[in-house]
Write an enzyme that holds these catalytic residues in place. Sequence first.
Site, PDB file in Angstrom:
ATOM      1  CD  GLU A   1      40.142  49.178  33.970  1.00  0.00           C
ATOM      2  OE1 GLU A   1      39.090  49.799  34.285  1.00  0.00           O
ATOM      3  OE2 GLU A   1      40.441  49.251  34.969  1.00  0.00           O
TER       4      GLU A   1
ATOM      5  CD  GLN B   1      46.328  50.049  39.097  1.00  0.00           C
ATOM      6  OE1 GLN B   1      45.127  49.839  40.330  1.00  0.00           O
ATOM      7  NE2 GLN B   1      46.915  51.368  38.908  1.00  0.00           N
ATOM      8  CG  PHE B   2      46.184  43.685  39.592  1.00  0.00           C
ATOM      9  CD1 PHE B   2      47.017  42.776  39.988  1.00  0.00           C
ATOM     10  CD2 PHE B   2      46.350  45.313  40.049  1.00  0.00           C
ATOM     11  CE1 PHE B   2      47.933  43.723  41.296  1.00  0.00           C
ATOM     12  CE2 PHE B   2      46.746  46.293  41.161  1.00  0.00           C
ATOM     13  CZ  PHE B   2      47.753  45.127  41.739  1.00  0.00           C
TER      14      PHE B   2
ATOM     15  CG  ASP C   1      42.799  39.695  38.261  1.00  0.00           C
ATOM     16  OD1 ASP C   1      42.021  39.046  38.876  1.00  0.00           O
ATOM     17  OD2 ASP C   1      44.318  40.116  38.412  1.00  0.00           O
ATOM     18  CG  PHE C   2      41.638  45.536  37.453  1.00  0.00           C
ATOM     19  CD1 PHE C   2      40.153  45.305  37.991  1.00  0.00           C
ATOM     20  CD2 PHE C   2      42.561  46.149  38.085  1.00  0.00           C
ATOM     21  CE1 PHE C   2      40.375  45.134  39.855  1.00  0.00           C
ATOM     22  CE2 PHE C   2      42.713  45.248  38.898  1.00  0.00           C
ATOM     23  CZ  PHE C   2      41.428  45.864  40.015  1.00  0.00           C
ATOM     24  CB  ILE C   3      42.234  42.730  30.654  1.00  0.00           C
ATOM     25  CG1 ILE C   3      42.715  42.640  29.622  1.00  0.00           C
ATOM     26  CG2 ILE C   3      41.383  41.232  30.887  1.00  0.00           C
ATOM     27  CD1 ILE C   3      43.576  42.106  29.010  1.00  0.00           C
TER      28      ILE C   3
ATOM     29  CG  HIS D   1      44.031  42.218  43.235  1.00  0.00           C
ATOM     30  ND1 HIS D   1      42.611  42.384  43.723  1.00  0.00           N
ATOM     31  CD2 HIS D   1      44.475  43.780  42.731  1.00  0.00           C
ATOM     32  CE1 HIS D   1      42.527  44.145  43.636  1.00  0.00           C
ATOM     33  NE2 HIS D   1      43.052  44.518  42.827  1.00  0.00           N
TER      34      HIS D   1
END
Length: 676
Positions: free
Chosen positions: A413, A435-436, A438-440, A480
Site C-alpha cells: 500500500e 483492496q479494503f 482498512d489497509f490504508i 475489513h
Amino acid sequence: MFRSPGSDTPTAEYPITPSAHDLTPDRLRSMYRTILLPRLIEEKMLILLRQGKLSKWFSGIGQEAVAAGVVEALEADDYILPMHRNLGVFTGRGLDLSTLFRQLLGKAGGYTGGRERSFHFGVLSHHVVGMISHLAAMMPVADGLALAAQLKGTRQVVATFVGDGATSEGDFHEAANLAAVWNLPVIIVVENNHYGLSTPTSEQYACTDLAERAVGYGMYGAVVDGNDYLAVYEAVRAAADRARRGDGPSLLEFKTFRMRGHEEASGMDYVPKELFDEWGKKDPVLRFEGFLIEQGLFTSESARDVRTELKQQIDALVDDALAAPEPDSTSERELADVYAPSAVPDASEPQREGPERRYVDAISDGLRDAMRRNGRVILMGQDVAEYGGVFKVTEGFVEEFGKARIRNTPIIESAAVGAAIGLALEGFRPIVEMQFGDFITCAFNQIVNNVAKTKYRWNEPVPMLIRAPVGGGTGAGPFHSQNVEAWFTHVAGLKVVAPATPYDAKGLLLAALEDGNPVLYLEHKLLYRSVKGPVPEGYYTIPIGRARVARAGRDATIVTYGVGVVWALEVAERLATDGHELEVIDLRSLLPWDRETVFESVRRTSRVLVLHEAPLTGGFGGELASTIGEEMFDNLDAPVMRLGGADIPVPFSKALEEIYMPKRRLVDAVRRLVEY
Ligand SMILES: Cc1ncc(C[n+]2csc(CCOP(=O)(O)OP(=O)(O)O)c2C)c(N)n1
C-alpha cells in the site's frame, strides 16, 4: 571496477580508480568543481552555525563523492532524489545558488519561501525531487518517476538516495521490490556512512553488505568505494546504462563515512576516534585533487585558485542571503496555497436521470469514462488487473486499457501511493485502489506526509485518486469493516469524499480525477450492490465540497454521509408516519464540507443530529457538531446531538456487529432530538 558483495573496501593505499570512460582534462577539472563546491559551502555553513545564523545543519563532509559522482554520471533529465547530506546534488544540478542560500537560511526568496527547511524541496526543472523527513519515504516516489519514464518511453533513469539506517524502513523494501518486479529504471544509491544517528551498522542490519539484498530482490547489486569519486561515477554510469537498456534497477552500496556528527548539535562521542583517523585519509575531495595533480591536470596552486574563487563566490552569496528579509505572509495566503485551484467546473449538476445503476456499477462506469477520456489515468492496486479487483470494480479493464495502465501491484500500500506521487509529478493521473479501506493504514505516512503536503511545501500539486472500500455491516470483522475518514479529515492538503448514491459515486469520482488535488474516495462496501439509482450516461462532475438535501423536512436535520444517508432516509420515512418531518443532508464531501448547506438546514429546522457509522469518539461528527454549535447557536432549539458507532473494534459476529452499529439507536436518538 565493481567489488562484489562481501569484499572489503581497500584500506592500504587510496588511489582513485581511473575512469574507463573518456573523461577529457576539461571534464575532469570541471568535476573537481562539482565535488569541491559542496565541501566549501558546508565549511561556510559550519561557521554560520557557530555564529548562530543557521539553526541546524546535517553535514555531508566526507561523503561528497557519492552525490557528485551521481550527478556527473547521469544525464540532466534523469531524476535524482537526494537525502539530507546531499548538498552536492543541488549544487551539481546547477540550482540557482542565490535562491538556494536563501532556502538554507530559511529566508524569503528561498525555494520554499520559508515553508520548509534545508533540502526538503524539489525543483522539477532540474529533475531534483527533495525529501521529507520520514526516512526512505521518497524511494517509492522514485519508482513512480521511473514508471512515468517507462510509460512515456523516455530514456530517463531515476537515482534515489538512502542511508544505511533508512534501509531498515519498510518503504525501502516495498520500493526495492516494486522496482524489481516492474523492471524500473531505478538506481538505489545506498550511502553507507556506517552510522544512523548514533547507531552503528552492526545494530542496524545483520547481513555483511547491504548490496547483498539486491540478490533477494532480483536486481543487480554492488559494493563500491564511496570515497573514490571516479569509482562512484563508473558504477552509476554502468547502472544507468543497464537501466536504459531495459535491464532494470540496481542497488549500489557506497561505503563512505560521516566525518561530522549526525547533525551539528548532536556531537560525535559515540564514534571511535580511530575511525575518523582512518577515513580522514580517504577524504574524497583530497583524493580526487591528488589524482588530478598526479595526472598533471592541476597544480597545488591552480587547485588553490579554484578554492579561492569559489569561496569568494560563496561569501558574497551568503552575505546576500543573510541580508534577505524573513518570510512574510498572511494566514489567508498560507491557507490558499494548501490546495491547487480546483479544475472542476462549478456548474449546476445534471438531472438525476439515466439508466438505473448499482452503486458499484456507477464507480466502474466513472473509472471507465475517466480512463477513456484521459490516457494519463493509470490504475494501480492489488488484483485489479485480470482478476478485476476483489469487488470486481475493474472487471474487463485490462482488456480495454491494457496492462500498462491497469497495474497489479505487489501487496504494497505504501509504495503504491508513493509511486502515485512520482506519476503525478510527471503529469499522470494515478488512481490507487486499496483492496479494503482498512489497509490504508499501511500507506498512512505516504498519504498524510508526502501526498498531502507536497503542494504546500514546494508548490507542486500531486493530483491523484485513492479509492478505499470502507464500512461494516457485512460481518467481516475488525480489519475489513472500518470507516477511516477521521484519520484523514484532519490532514490539510487532502480532499475526502464519501458518496452515498450511484449518481454521486460517478460524479464525485470524475470530479476527484479532474480536481487537481489528492482526493481520498471512500466507497461504502455495503452500498455496492444494495443501492440502485439513476445515473446519467456520459461525463459529468459534482464539485467537491457541495452537500445535497437528500430529503426536505422542517422538524430536525440529520447531517450524515455514506451509508448513514440510507439509514437516515429510512428513519425519516418511518417517523413521517408519526408526524415528524426530518430533513436529511448528505454531505457527500467531508474535506472540505459544505457549511452553508448545513447551516441553511439548521436555520430551517433548529435541531440537528450528526450521524456516522465510524466510532463516536474522535469521529468526524465531532467536527461537524462543534462547528454547528459554534456558528449556529442562536438558531438552535436543542443541543447538537451526535450518533456514531460504539467505541469498540467492529466485531465479527453479526449479532455483535449490530451492537456496534449506530443504526439500531437511530430512531431513539431522533426522538430524543425532536422531543427535546
Ligand atoms: C521514519 C523516521 N524515523 C526516524 C527519523 C529520525 N532520524 C533522522 S536521520 C536518522 C538517522 C538516519 O540514518 P541513515 O539513514 O543511515 O542516514 P545518515 O543520517 O547516516 O545519512 C534518524 C533516526 C526520521 N527522520 N524518520
